[in-house]
Design a protein around this motif. Structure first.
Motif, PDB file in Angstrom:
ATOM      1  N   MET A   1       0.846  -1.176   0.000  1.00 48.27           N
ATOM      2  CA  MET A   1       0.000   0.000   0.000  1.00 48.27           C
ATOM      3  C   MET A   1       0.893   1.241   0.000  1.00 48.27           C
ATOM      4  O   MET A   1       1.824   1.338   0.771  1.00 48.27           O
ATOM      5  CB  MET A   1      -0.901  -0.011   1.239  1.00 48.27           C
ATOM      6  N   ALA A   2       0.585   2.192  -0.836  1.00 51.24           N
ATOM      7  CA  ALA A   2       1.379   3.407  -0.942  1.00 51.24           C
ATOM      8  C   ALA A   2       0.825   4.491  -0.021  1.00 51.24           C
ATOM      9  O   ALA A   2      -0.369   4.543   0.265  1.00 51.24           O
ATOM     10  CB  ALA A   2       1.381   3.904  -2.374  1.00 51.24           C
ATOM     11  N   PHE A   3       1.717   5.354   0.410  1.00 48.50           N
ATOM     12  CA  PHE A   3       1.334   6.489   1.249  1.00 48.50           C
ATOM     13  C   PHE A   3       0.635   7.533   0.378  1.00 48.50           C
ATOM     14  O   PHE A   3       1.119   7.889  -0.692  1.00 48.50           O
ATOM     15  CB  PHE A   3       2.585   7.083   1.904  1.00 48.50           C
ATOM     16  N   GLU A  25      11.631   7.344  -0.829  1.00 49.69           N
ATOM     17  CA  GLU A  25      12.564   6.217  -0.877  1.00 49.69           C
ATOM     18  C   GLU A  25      12.635   5.478   0.455  1.00 49.69           C
ATOM     19  O   GLU A  25      12.642   4.253   0.504  1.00 49.69           O
ATOM     20  CB  GLU A  25      13.973   6.677  -1.279  1.00 49.69           C
ATOM     21  N   ALA A  26      12.705   6.228   1.547  1.00 53.80           N
ATOM     22  CA  ALA A  26      12.837   5.613   2.871  1.00 53.80           C
ATOM     23  C   ALA A  26      11.484   5.340   3.532  1.00 53.80           C
ATOM     24  O   ALA A  26      11.440   4.734   4.607  1.00 53.80           O
ATOM     25  CB  ALA A  26      13.678   6.519   3.771  1.00 53.80           C
ATOM     26  N   GLN A  27      10.373   5.801   2.905  1.00 51.18           N
ATOM     27  CA  GLN A  27       9.041   5.661   3.491  1.00 51.18           C
ATOM     28  C   GLN A  27       9.022   6.220   4.911  1.00 51.18           C
ATOM     29  O   GLN A  27       8.744   5.529   5.892  1.00 51.18           O
ATOM     30  CB  GLN A  27       8.572   4.203   3.464  1.00 51.18           C
ATOM     31  N   GLN A  28       9.319   7.535   4.983  1.00 51.36           N
ATOM     32  CA  GLN A  28       9.367   8.217   6.268  1.00 51.36           C
ATOM     33  C   GLN A  28       8.758   9.605   6.140  1.00 51.36           C
ATOM     34  O   GLN A  28       8.746  10.195   5.064  1.00 51.36           O
ATOM     35  CB  GLN A  28      10.818   8.392   6.726  1.00 51.36           C
ATOM     36  N   LEU A  29       8.303  10.124   7.258  1.00 50.08           N
ATOM     37  CA  LEU A  29       7.900  11.518   7.373  1.00 50.08           C
ATOM     38  C   LEU A  29       8.918  12.204   8.264  1.00 50.08           C
ATOM     39  O   LEU A  29       9.284  11.685   9.324  1.00 50.08           O
ATOM     40  CB  LEU A  29       6.494  11.633   7.964  1.00 50.08           C
ATOM     41  N   ILE A  30       9.372  13.375   7.842  1.00 47.10           N
ATOM     42  CA  ILE A  30      10.463  14.064   8.519  1.00 47.10           C
ATOM     43  C   ILE A  30       9.989  15.396   9.073  1.00 47.10           C
ATOM     44  O   ILE A  30       9.356  16.184   8.366  1.00 47.10           O
ATOM     45  CB  ILE A  30      11.630  14.301   7.539  1.00 47.10           C
ATOM     46  N   CYS A  31      10.313  15.645  10.338  1.00 43.68           N
ATOM     47  CA  CYS A  31      10.091  16.947  10.961  1.00 43.68           C
ATOM     48  C   CYS A  31      11.456  17.605  11.099  1.00 43.68           C
ATOM     49  O   CYS A  31      12.281  17.188  11.919  1.00 43.68           O
ATOM     50  CB  CYS A  31       9.430  16.810  12.325  1.00 43.68           C
ATOM     51  N   LEU A  36      13.267  14.896  13.766  1.00 41.67           N
ATOM     52  CA  LEU A  36      12.734  13.560  14.020  1.00 41.67           C
ATOM     53  C   LEU A  36      12.225  12.952  12.720  1.00 41.67           C
ATOM     54  O   LEU A  36      11.772  13.664  11.826  1.00 41.67           O
ATOM     55  CB  LEU A  36      11.589  13.617  15.028  1.00 41.67           C
ATOM     56  N   VAL A  37      12.301  11.628  12.646  1.00 38.85           N
ATOM     57  CA  VAL A  37      11.844  10.881  11.482  1.00 38.85           C
ATOM     58  C   VAL A  37      10.807   9.863  11.959  1.00 38.85           C
ATOM     59  O   VAL A  37      11.069   9.085  12.869  1.00 38.85           O
ATOM     60  CB  VAL A  37      13.028  10.152  10.799  1.00 38.85           C
ATOM     61  N   TYR A  38       9.633   9.905  11.324  1.00 35.06           N
ATOM     62  CA  TYR A  38       8.548   8.992  11.664  1.00 35.06           C
ATOM     63  C   TYR A  38       8.405   7.951  10.563  1.00 35.06           C
ATOM     64  O   TYR A  38       8.366   8.301   9.382  1.00 35.06           O
ATOM     65  CB  TYR A  38       7.232   9.760  11.830  1.00 35.06           C
ATOM     66  N   PRO A  39       8.289   6.682  10.911  1.00 35.31           N
ATOM     67  CA  PRO A  39       8.173   5.635   9.889  1.00 35.31           C
ATOM     68  C   PRO A  39       6.778   5.591   9.268  1.00 35.31           C
ATOM     69  O   PRO A  39       5.794   6.047   9.868  1.00 35.31           O
ATOM     70  CB  PRO A  39       8.448   4.348  10.669  1.00 35.31           C
ATOM     71  N   ILE A  40       6.717   5.035   8.071  1.00 37.83           N
ATOM     72  CA  ILE A  40       5.449   4.745   7.403  1.00 37.83           C
ATOM     73  C   ILE A  40       5.419   3.232   7.208  1.00 37.83           C
ATOM     74  O   ILE A  40       6.269   2.679   6.518  1.00 37.83           O
ATOM     75  CB  ILE A  40       5.333   5.467   6.051  1.00 37.83           C
ATOM     76  N   ASN A  41       4.473   2.569   7.844  1.00 37.62           N
ATOM     77  CA  ASN A  41       4.344   1.111   7.759  1.00 37.62           C
ATOM     78  C   ASN A  41       3.104   0.750   6.960  1.00 37.62           C
ATOM     79  O   ASN A  41       1.991   1.115   7.349  1.00 37.62           O
ATOM     80  CB  ASN A  41       4.256   0.483   9.155  1.00 37.62           C
ATOM     81  N   ASP A  42       3.297   0.050   5.855  1.00 35.53           N
ATOM     82  CA  ASP A  42       2.193  -0.377   4.990  1.00 35.53           C
ATOM     83  C   ASP A  42       1.305   0.801   4.580  1.00 35.53           C
ATOM     84  O   ASP A  42       0.077   0.695   4.567  1.00 35.53           O
ATOM     85  CB  ASP A  42       1.352  -1.462   5.655  1.00 35.53           C
ATOM     86  N   GLY A  43       1.934   1.949   4.294  1.00 38.83           N
ATOM     87  CA  GLY A  43       1.192   3.125   3.851  1.00 38.83           C
ATOM     88  C   GLY A  43       0.579   3.942   4.965  1.00 38.83           C
ATOM     89  O   GLY A  43      -0.080   4.948   4.716  1.00 38.83           O
ATOM     90  N   ILE A  44       0.798   3.538   6.208  1.00 37.39           N
ATOM     91  CA  ILE A  44       0.202   4.236   7.352  1.00 37.39           C
ATOM     92  C   ILE A  44       1.305   4.916   8.164  1.00 37.39           C
ATOM     93  O   ILE A  44       2.211   4.245   8.664  1.00 37.39           O
ATOM     94  CB  ILE A  44      -0.574   3.250   8.250  1.00 37.39           C
TER      95      ILE A  44
END
Length: 57
Positions: A1-3, A25-31, A36-44
């Motif tokens: 599943m894509a973000f 590329e890394a499937q992350q959200l960055i502040c 801080l870097v927040y992961p994205i797991n299975d599009g969530i």
């Protein structure tokens, strides 16, 4: 599943409530403000402070 990039309009950093940047590329959200870097797991996005990693630039 894509973000879904439309979520970037409504999600915010749980720490500072600032905008997040999407790293496809890394499937992350960055502040950048809190470095801080927040992961994205299975599009969530996992926007939990205890799951965030420090930003390595």
């Amino acid at each position: 599943m894509a973000f879904d990039k439309k979520l970037l309009e409504i999600v915010a950093c749980p720490v500072c409530k600032g905008k997040l940047e999407y790293n496809k590329e890394a499937q992350q959200l960055i502040c950048k403000a809190d470095k801080l870097v927040y992961p994205i797991n299975d599009g969530i996005p996992v926007l939990l402070e205890n799951k965030a990693e420090p930003l390595v630039e």
